[in-house]
Structure formats: structure tokens, C-alpha cells
Design a protein around this motif. Structure first.
Motif, PDB file in Angstrom:
ATOM      1  N   ALA A   2      -3.079 -11.962  10.597  1.00 60.33           N
ATOM      2  CA  ALA A   2      -4.659 -11.331  10.172  1.00 60.33           C
ATOM      3  C   ALA A   2      -4.915 -11.086   8.150  1.00 60.33           C
ATOM      4  O   ALA A   2      -3.658 -10.990   8.226  1.00 60.33           O
ATOM      5  CB  ALA A   2      -4.259  -9.876  11.160  1.00 60.33           C
ATOM      6  N   GLU A   3      -5.887 -10.595   7.846  1.00 52.80           N
ATOM      7  CA  GLU A   3      -6.052 -10.658   7.049  1.00 52.80           C
ATOM      8  C   GLU A   3      -5.363  -9.537   6.293  1.00 52.80           C
ATOM      9  O   GLU A   3      -5.115  -8.532   6.822  1.00 52.80           O
ATOM     10  CB  GLU A   3      -7.654 -10.646   6.588  1.00 52.80           C
ATOM     11  N   GLN A   4      -4.766  -9.896   5.457  1.00 52.01           N
ATOM     12  CA  GLN A   4      -3.797  -8.262   4.619  1.00 52.01           C
ATOM     13  C   GLN A   4      -4.728  -8.108   3.154  1.00 52.01           C
ATOM     14  O   GLN A   4      -5.517  -9.328   2.106  1.00 52.01           O
ATOM     15  CB  GLN A   4      -2.585  -9.136   4.842  1.00 52.01           C
ATOM     16  N   THR A   5      -4.209  -7.216   2.351  1.00 50.33           N
ATOM     17  CA  THR A   5      -5.107  -6.858   1.797  1.00 50.33           C
ATOM     18  C   THR A   5      -4.137  -5.838   0.758  1.00 50.33           C
ATOM     19  O   THR A   5      -2.867  -5.087   1.355  1.00 50.33           O
ATOM     20  CB  THR A   5      -6.621  -6.049   1.260  1.00 50.33           C
ATOM     21  N   PHE A   6      -4.120  -5.629  -0.296  1.00 46.70           N
ATOM     22  CA  PHE A   6      -3.111  -5.314  -1.190  1.00 46.70           C
ATOM     23  C   PHE A   6      -3.386  -4.088  -2.261  1.00 46.70           C
ATOM     24  O   PHE A   6      -4.573  -4.041  -3.121  1.00 46.70           O
ATOM     25  CB  PHE A   6      -2.190  -6.167  -2.552  1.00 46.70           C
ATOM     26  N   ILE A   7      -3.212  -2.672  -2.060  1.00 49.02           N
ATOM     27  CA  ILE A   7      -3.911  -1.102  -2.398  1.00 49.02           C
ATOM     28  C   ILE A   7      -2.615  -0.424  -3.124  1.00 49.02           C
ATOM     29  O   ILE A   7      -1.341  -0.571  -2.645  1.00 49.02           O
ATOM     30  CB  ILE A   7      -3.614  -0.159  -0.970  1.00 49.02           C
ATOM     31  N   MET A   8      -2.805  -0.363  -3.693  1.00 51.76           N
ATOM     32  CA  MET A   8      -2.221   0.452  -4.346  1.00 51.76           C
ATOM     33  C   MET A   8      -2.672   2.142  -5.205  1.00 51.76           C
ATOM     34  O   MET A   8      -3.618   2.086  -5.715  1.00 51.76           O
ATOM     35  CB  MET A   8      -1.999   0.054  -6.510  1.00 51.76           C
ATOM     36  N   PHE A  38       7.428   3.792  -3.138  1.00 49.52           N
ATOM     37  CA  PHE A  38       6.613   4.178  -4.461  1.00 49.52           C
ATOM     38  C   PHE A  38       7.809   4.318  -5.566  1.00 49.52           C
ATOM     39  O   PHE A  38       8.573   4.438  -5.112  1.00 49.52           O
ATOM     40  CB  PHE A  38       7.209   5.713  -3.769  1.00 49.52           C
ATOM     41  N   LEU A  39       7.375   3.745  -5.726  1.00 54.78           N
ATOM     42  CA  LEU A  39       8.100   3.372  -7.048  1.00 54.78           C
ATOM     43  C   LEU A  39       7.269   3.176  -8.920  1.00 54.78           C
ATOM     44  O   LEU A  39       5.628   3.712  -9.284  1.00 54.78           O
ATOM     45  CB  LEU A  39       8.025   1.454  -7.616  1.00 54.78           C
ATOM     46  N   ASN A  40       7.813   3.614  -9.833  1.00 55.87           N
ATOM     47  CA  ASN A  40       7.965   3.160 -11.160  1.00 55.87           C
ATOM     48  C   ASN A  40       7.382   1.396 -11.555  1.00 55.87           C
ATOM     49  O   ASN A  40       8.627   0.728 -11.570  1.00 55.87           O
ATOM     50  CB  ASN A  40       8.448   3.702 -11.830  1.00 55.87           C
ATOM     51  N   VAL A  41       6.233   1.274 -12.166  1.00 51.96           N
ATOM     52  CA  VAL A  41       6.837  -0.046 -12.594  1.00 51.96           C
ATOM     53  C   VAL A  41       7.302  -0.760 -13.885  1.00 51.96           C
ATOM     54  O   VAL A  41       6.549   0.444 -15.301  1.00 51.96           O
ATOM     55  CB  VAL A  41       5.084  -0.825 -12.678  1.00 51.96           C
ATOM     56  N   GLU A  42       7.501  -1.399 -14.389  1.00 54.45           N
ATOM     57  CA  GLU A  42       7.485  -1.678 -15.958  1.00 54.45           C
ATOM     58  C   GLU A  42       6.665  -2.337 -16.218  1.00 54.45           C
ATOM     59  O   GLU A  42       5.594  -2.748 -16.162  1.00 54.45           O
ATOM     60  CB  GLU A  42       9.312  -2.841 -15.887  1.00 54.45           C
ATOM     61  N   ARG A  43       6.331  -2.059 -17.815  1.00 57.82           N
ATOM     62  CA  ARG A  43       5.471  -2.741 -19.066  1.00 57.82           C
ATOM     63  C   ARG A  43       5.303  -4.360 -18.379  1.00 57.82           C
ATOM     64  O   ARG A  43       4.006  -4.261 -18.380  1.00 57.82           O
ATOM     65  CB  ARG A  43       5.383  -2.609 -19.933  1.00 57.82           C
ATOM     66  N   ALA A  44       5.766  -5.144 -18.703  1.00 59.51           N
ATOM     67  CA  ALA A  44       5.673  -6.333 -18.502  1.00 59.51           C
ATOM     68  C   ALA A  44       5.245  -6.754 -16.820  1.00 59.51           C
ATOM     69  O   ALA A  44       4.432  -8.019 -16.706  1.00 59.51           O
ATOM     70  CB  ALA A  44       7.606  -6.955 -18.293  1.00 59.51           C
ATOM     71  N   PHE A  45       5.499  -5.777 -15.668  1.00 59.70           N
ATOM     72  CA  PHE A  45       5.404  -6.074 -13.992  1.00 59.70           C
ATOM     73  C   PHE A  45       3.649  -6.017 -14.323  1.00 59.70           C
ATOM     74  O   PHE A  45       2.773  -5.965 -13.791  1.00 59.70           O
ATOM     75  CB  PHE A  45       6.435  -4.885 -13.177  1.00 59.70           C
ATOM     76  N   ALA A  46       3.281  -4.371 -14.643  1.00 62.27           N
ATOM     77  CA  ALA A  46       1.708  -4.611 -15.338  1.00 62.27           C
ATOM     78  C   ALA A  46       1.121  -4.859 -15.450  1.00 62.27           C
ATOM     79  O   ALA A  46      -0.247  -5.476 -14.980  1.00 62.27           O
ATOM     80  CB  ALA A  46       1.390  -2.881 -15.482  1.00 62.27           C
ATOM     81  N   GLU A  47       1.310  -5.855 -16.000  1.00 64.08           N
ATOM     82  CA  GLU A  47       0.757  -6.834 -17.579  1.00 64.08           C
ATOM     83  C   GLU A  47       0.690  -7.978 -16.665  1.00 64.08           C
ATOM     84  O   GLU A  47      -0.584  -8.901 -16.383  1.00 64.08           O
ATOM     85  CB  GLU A  47       1.517  -7.082 -18.992  1.00 64.08           C
ATOM     86  N   ASP A  52      -4.952 -11.027 -15.344  1.00 66.73           N
ATOM     87  CA  ASP A  52      -6.924 -11.579 -15.416  1.00 66.73           C
ATOM     88  C   ASP A  52      -7.382 -11.062 -16.293  1.00 66.73           C
ATOM     89  O   ASP A  52      -8.646 -10.772 -16.634  1.00 66.73           O
ATOM     90  CB  ASP A  52      -7.240 -11.750 -13.638  1.00 66.73           C
ATOM     91  N   LEU A  53      -6.760  -9.617 -17.196  1.00 63.43           N
ATOM     92  CA  LEU A  53      -7.860  -9.153 -17.861  1.00 63.43           C
ATOM     93  C   LEU A  53      -7.529  -8.128 -19.038  1.00 63.43           C
ATOM     94  O   LEU A  53      -7.928  -7.787 -19.337  1.00 63.43           O
ATOM     95  CB  LEU A  53      -8.099  -6.801 -17.108  1.00 63.43           C
ATOM     96  N   SER A  54      -6.470  -9.380 -19.263  1.00 66.67           N
ATOM     97  CA  SER A  54      -5.672  -9.023 -20.605  1.00 66.67           C
ATOM     98  C   SER A  54      -6.026  -9.502 -21.676  1.00 66.67           C
ATOM     99  O   SER A  54      -6.271  -8.949 -22.742  1.00 66.67           O
ATOM    100  CB  SER A  54      -4.068 -10.312 -20.612  1.00 66.67           C
ATOM    101  N   ALA A  55      -7.767  -9.494 -21.723  1.00 62.11           N
ATOM    102  CA  ALA A  55      -8.566 -10.561 -23.121  1.00 62.11           C
ATOM    103  C   ALA A  55      -9.302  -8.728 -22.993  1.00 62.11           C
ATOM    104  O   ALA A  55     -10.041  -9.204 -24.181  1.00 62.11           O
ATOM    105  CB  ALA A  55      -9.257 -12.134 -23.097  1.00 62.11           C
ATOM    106  N   LYS A  56      -9.577  -8.080 -22.243  1.00 61.08           N
ATOM    107  CA  LYS A  56     -10.302  -7.340 -22.132  1.00 61.08           C
ATOM    108  C   LYS A  56      -9.872  -6.002 -23.297  1.00 61.08           C
ATOM    109  O   LYS A  56      -8.831  -6.202 -23.694  1.00 61.08           O
ATOM    110  CB  LYS A  56     -10.853  -5.947 -20.771  1.00 61.08           C
ATOM    111  N   TYR A  65      -1.609   3.431 -18.718  1.00 59.85           N
ATOM    112  CA  TYR A  65      -1.810   4.627 -17.410  1.00 59.85           C
ATOM    113  C   TYR A  65      -1.278   4.160 -16.477  1.00 59.85           C
ATOM    114  O   TYR A  65      -0.501   4.497 -15.674  1.00 59.85           O
ATOM    115  CB  TYR A  65      -3.348   3.959 -17.534  1.00 59.85           C
ATOM    116  N   ILE A  66      -1.022   2.429 -16.196  1.00 59.70           N
ATOM    117  CA  ILE A  66      -0.315   1.891 -14.797  1.00 59.70           C
ATOM    118  C   ILE A  66       1.193   2.168 -14.675  1.00 59.70           C
ATOM    119  O   ILE A  66       1.689   3.109 -14.029  1.00 59.70           O
ATOM    120  CB  ILE A  66      -0.424   0.788 -14.563  1.00 59.70           C
TER     121      ILE A  66
END
Ligand code: CMP
Length: 144
Positions: A2-8, A38-47, A52-56, A65-66
């Protein structure tokens, strides 16, 4: 499968006590929870997540923020869950999200918009692989 999605649920959603409300909306709709962290993410992981938004121009602020506090990362499964999940969440900019959606009900700023949901099945597969390399949890067939 079945279809799955990722939600944060983003740090502002966690800090404002919206975790239960958000999970409840997906459960009541009829989707199945297949993964939750439930976790804290590292900067490199958030990047990597937002590569896809790295040029924004807002990319640096988005990453800050993340990483600013813990997030809730989830896999949800069900028929058309990617598109329907986006409808439950509402438009990216809370100024355009309808009342009744999560962002329409709980957010004002695009830079603090409470929640992320995959925008396509392809993105969902990539995001689930990034956040849940071990794969989703298994339900008994009688339960789902
Ligand atoms: P999300 O659904 O996680 O996908 C990309 C995120 O980038 C988006 O939600 C917002 O949090 C953020 N974003 C998009 N546009 C802007 C913007 N103009 N200013 C700040 N943040 C933005």
C-alpha cells in the motif's frame, strides 16, 4: 504494498504540544501508523532531507529551524495517503491553507508551518528510506 508517506512534525509543532492532535487527525482519517521516531536531527541530515531546496534563499533558515529542537518522524500508510496527507496538512504557506487543515488551524508563518509531508510518491519513498533505513513496522494481517 500500500502507498506510504513520510510525515514530520517540526520543532514548533512539538514545542506547541500538537503531536497528539496531529497523530489523531491521521488516525481518525483511517491511515495506518507504520513508523514513529522522536529525535533531534543533525544539520547534515536536515540538509540532506531538504537537498532539493539547497539553492533557495530560505534554505539556511529552514535547516536552522529543523535542528532547533526534536521532531516526530512518521510513516503513514493507506490508499492515496500522499495526496490525502497533503490535504490534511494544508498549503505550505499558512496564509493560503484552509481552516480545517493542520496548517490552516495551527500556523501563521511559512517559516514555522508545524509539519512536513512528502509531495509525491517518489519523494515519499526517498524520505522514508532516509529517515527509516530499517523500514516500516509490520502489522499483523488481521489488524491491517
Ligand atoms: P515543507 O512542507 O517542509 O517543505 C519545504 C519547506 O520549506 C516548507 O515546508 C517550509 O517550511 C519552507 N519554506 C518554503 N517556502 C519558504 C519561504 N518562502 N520562506 C521560509 N520557508 C519556506
Amino acid at each position: 504494498m500500500a502507498e506510504q508517506t513520510f510525515i514530520m512534525i517540526k520543532p514548533d509543532g512539538v514545542q506547541r504540544g500538537l503531536v497528539g492532535e496531529i497523530i489523531s487527525r491521521f488516525e481518525k482519517k483511517g491511515f495506518y501508523l507504520k513508523g514513529l521516531k522522536f529525535l533531534n536531527v543533525e544539520r547534515a541530515f536536515a540538509e540532506k532531507h531538504y537537498a532539493d531546496l539547497s539553492a533557495k534563499p530560505f534554505f539556511g533558515g529552514l535547516v536552522e529551524y529543523i535542528v532547533s529542537g526534536p521532531v516526530v518522524a512518521m510513516i503513514w500508510e493507506g490508499k492515496n495517503v500522499v495526496l490525502t496527507g497533503r490535504k490534511i496538512i494544508g498549503a505550505t504557506n499558512p496564509a493560503q491553507s484552509e481552516p480545517g487543515t493542520i496548517r490552516g488551524d495551527f500556523a501563521v508563518e511559512i517559516g514555522r508551518n508545524v509539519i512536513h509531508g512528502s509531495d509525491s510518491v517518489d519523494s515519499a519513498n526517498k524520505e522514508i528510506a532516509l529517515w527509516f533505513p530499517e523500514g516500516p513496522a509490520n502489522w499483523q494481517s488481521s489488524q491491517h
